[in-house]
Design a protein around this motif. Structure first.
Motif, PDB file in Angstrom:
ATOM      1  N   ALA A 122       0.465   3.246  -3.284  1.00 36.52           N
ATOM      2  CA  ALA A 122      -0.867   3.185  -3.886  1.00 36.52           C
ATOM      3  C   ALA A 122      -1.252   4.483  -4.592  1.00 36.52           C
ATOM      4  O   ALA A 122      -1.933   4.472  -5.615  1.00 36.52           O
ATOM      5  CB  ALA A 122      -1.909   2.855  -2.818  1.00 36.52           C
ATOM      6  N   ALA A 123      -0.799   5.609  -4.037  1.00 38.94           N
ATOM      7  CA  ALA A 123      -1.181   6.894  -4.629  1.00 38.94           C
ATOM      8  C   ALA A 123      -0.167   7.401  -5.634  1.00 38.94           C
ATOM      9  O   ALA A 123      -0.318   8.475  -6.188  1.00 38.94           O
ATOM     10  CB  ALA A 123      -1.365   7.941  -3.520  1.00 38.94           C
ATOM     11  N   THR A 136       0.813  -1.219   0.000  1.00 34.23           N
ATOM     12  CA  THR A 136       0.000   0.000   0.000  1.00 34.23           C
ATOM     13  C   THR A 136       0.846   1.268   0.000  1.00 34.23           C
ATOM     14  O   THR A 136       0.294   2.365  -0.074  1.00 34.23           O
ATOM     15  CB  THR A 136      -0.916   0.020   1.235  1.00 34.23           C
ATOM     16  N   ALA A 181     -12.513  12.197  -8.905  1.00 32.80           N
ATOM     17  CA  ALA A 181     -11.450  11.434  -8.251  1.00 32.80           C
ATOM     18  C   ALA A 181     -11.341  10.018  -8.805  1.00 32.80           C
ATOM     19  O   ALA A 181     -10.251   9.446  -8.862  1.00 32.80           O
ATOM     20  CB  ALA A 181     -11.692  11.390  -6.743  1.00 32.80           C
ATOM     21  N   SER A 182     -12.469   9.448  -9.234  1.00 32.90           N
ATOM     22  CA  SER A 182     -12.442   8.090  -9.773  1.00 32.90           C
ATOM     23  C   SER A 182     -11.631   7.993 -11.060  1.00 32.90           C
ATOM     24  O   SER A 182     -11.155   6.916 -11.429  1.00 32.90           O
ATOM     25  CB  SER A 182     -13.872   7.613 -10.040  1.00 32.90           C
ATOM     26  N   ALA A 183     -11.438   9.128 -11.720  1.00 36.72           N
ATOM     27  CA  ALA A 183     -10.669   9.140 -12.969  1.00 36.72           C
ATOM     28  C   ALA A 183      -9.207   9.515 -12.740  1.00 36.72           C
ATOM     29  O   ALA A 183      -8.291   8.873 -13.255  1.00 36.72           O
ATOM     30  CB  ALA A 183     -11.304  10.097 -13.975  1.00 36.72           C
ATOM     31  N   HIS A 184      -8.963  10.557 -11.924  1.00 38.88           N
ATOM     32  CA  HIS A 184      -7.564  10.985 -11.733  1.00 38.88           C
ATOM     33  C   HIS A 184      -6.850  10.189 -10.639  1.00 38.88           C
ATOM     34  O   HIS A 184      -5.620  10.131 -10.616  1.00 38.88           O
ATOM     35  CB  HIS A 184      -7.483  12.489 -11.461  1.00 38.88           C
ATOM     36  N   LYS A 185      -7.596   9.618  -9.676  1.00 37.60           N
ATOM     37  CA  LYS A 185      -7.049   8.714  -8.643  1.00 37.60           C
ATOM     38  C   LYS A 185      -6.018   9.376  -7.737  1.00 37.60           C
ATOM     39  O   LYS A 185      -5.171   8.705  -7.165  1.00 37.60           O
ATOM     40  CB  LYS A 185      -6.451   7.451  -9.280  1.00 37.60           C
ATOM     41  N   ARG A 186      -6.059  10.688  -7.576  1.00 40.53           N
ATOM     42  CA  ARG A 186      -5.163  11.365  -6.637  1.00 40.53           C
ATOM     43  C   ARG A 186      -5.852  11.465  -5.288  1.00 40.53           C
ATOM     44  O   ARG A 186      -7.071  11.606  -5.210  1.00 40.53           O
ATOM     45  CB  ARG A 186      -4.807  12.785  -7.115  1.00 40.53           C
ATOM     46  N   ARG A 187      -5.043  11.416  -4.217  1.00 40.85           N
ATOM     47  CA  ARG A 187      -5.578  11.527  -2.865  1.00 40.85           C
ATOM     48  C   ARG A 187      -5.370  12.896  -2.247  1.00 40.85           C
ATOM     49  O   ARG A 187      -5.886  13.195  -1.178  1.00 40.85           O
ATOM     50  CB  ARG A 187      -4.936  10.468  -1.969  1.00 40.85           C
ATOM     51  N   ALA A 211      -2.122   8.059 -13.929  1.00 44.33           N
ATOM     52  CA  ALA A 211      -3.471   7.975 -14.494  1.00 44.33           C
ATOM     53  C   ALA A 211      -3.532   8.911 -15.689  1.00 44.33           C
ATOM     54  O   ALA A 211      -2.957  10.005 -15.667  1.00 44.33           O
ATOM     55  CB  ALA A 211      -4.520   8.345 -13.459  1.00 44.33           C
ATOM     56  N   TYR A 234      -6.720  21.344  -7.547  1.00 43.66           N
ATOM     57  CA  TYR A 234      -7.303  20.232  -6.787  1.00 43.66           C
ATOM     58  C   TYR A 234      -8.278  20.766  -5.744  1.00 43.66           C
ATOM     59  O   TYR A 234      -7.962  21.685  -4.992  1.00 43.66           O
ATOM     60  CB  TYR A 234      -6.199  19.428  -6.097  1.00 43.66           C
TER      61      TYR A 234
END
Length: 291
Positions: free
Chosen positions: A173-174, A170, A232-238, A178, A268
């Motif tokens: 993970a970020a 993990t 967020a589901s597309a760029h996947k950044r936290r 993407a 963001y």
């Protein structure tokens, strides 16, 4: 004690504390390391020590790990800048927290056959003395220590931490990339833009519609630039801590050095989790997120 060689020995309270940890009463936590310059009294075994012979000072606990099953390794340090008078270190006594007894002796490192010289602060050359104590933990699979915030991270410890980090599934993970593609039609006015009503207000718009001559609000003129909101589901950044590269699609080829691509910004929104692309003019392309 001429029949005892240098090495690390489990102290008497060790087994009882392991049993308490396995019973769920407490954690295995190392709290203190005392350094001495004396010798173990004749007839006394290292396991029976309650304090370090010839106490001089406390060392800093710098690291703890489980190198193999059944054992843990505790690193301790002495920085010569904290030493007023030089001495030969002959032993280190490690303490652990017992839920009933408080700090109890857990492991003793005997060095009487090969004592370590610890320079004083007045020495022209400083010295960092490090000791690794191997402590028995039995079936305990997790150990803790009160790491001194002033301890120095050694190269070996840093490499071990990096190895643990890289093995953590993990940890990165970020950090995956993407890619999000978009068309010229995906761009729209910024959220701050408000369409103007037709002349005469809402009633005029209704009358014009009833009369057959439909008058719509004024079209966006592009003066405030254009935006695309990426979920967020597309760029996947936290978080907003990322890098990006915009690409402009020209004749079927993605290019990075056009004015459109170079002038693209990304903002963001921590609350909504969206990344908003900003451009002076709409264009087809894609954006690469990294980090």
């Amino acid at each position: 004690m001429t029949n005892i060689q240098d090495g690390c020995f489990a102290c008497a309270p060790c087994r009882a504390l392991i049993a308490k940890v396995l019973a769920g009463r407490c954690q295995m936590r190392y709290t203190r390391a005392a350094v001495g310059s004396g010798t173990i009294p004749e007839g006394v075994h290292p396991r029976d020590l309650t304090e370090v012979p010839g106490y001089v000072m406390d060392a800093k606990i710098s690291a703890v790990s489980n190198p193999v099953d059944g054992e843990c390794q505790v690193g301790v340090q002495i920085n010569s800048e904290k030493v007023s008078t030089g001495f030969f270190a002959t032993g280190v006594l490690l303490y652990a927290k017992d839920p009933d007894e408080g700090d109890v002796p857990y492991a003793y490192l005997r060095m009487e056959d090969g004592p370590e010289w610890v320079r004083p602060a007045s020495s022209l050359v400083g010295k960092l003395v490090t000791f690794d104590l191997i402590a028995v933990v039995g079936d305990v699979n997790e150990v803790f220590a009160d790491i001194d915030p002033d301890s120095i991270l050694t190269r070996a410890a840093a490499l071990a931490l990096l190895e643990q980090h890289d093995e953590d599934p993990t940890a990165h993970a970020a950090l995956g990339s993407a890619v999000v593609t978009f068309t010229e039609a995906d761009w729209g006015p910024p959220a701050s833009w408000t369409p103007e009503e037709p002349a005469g207000g809402e009633n005029a718009a209704i009358e014009a519609t009833e009369g057959g001559a439909s008058e719509t609000p004024s079209a966006y003129d592009g003066s405030l630039g254009y935006e695309i909101a990426i979920p967020a589901s597309a760029h996947k950044r936290r978080s907003g801590d990322f890098s990006f590269q915009a690409f402009h699609q020209v004749d079927g080829t993605y290019i990075t050095n056009t004015w459109a691509a170079l002038g693209t910004g990304a903002r963001y929104d921590g609350e909504a989790g969206t990344v908003t692309l900003e451009s002076a003019a709409p264009y087809p392309g894609k954006i690469l997120f990294v980090g």
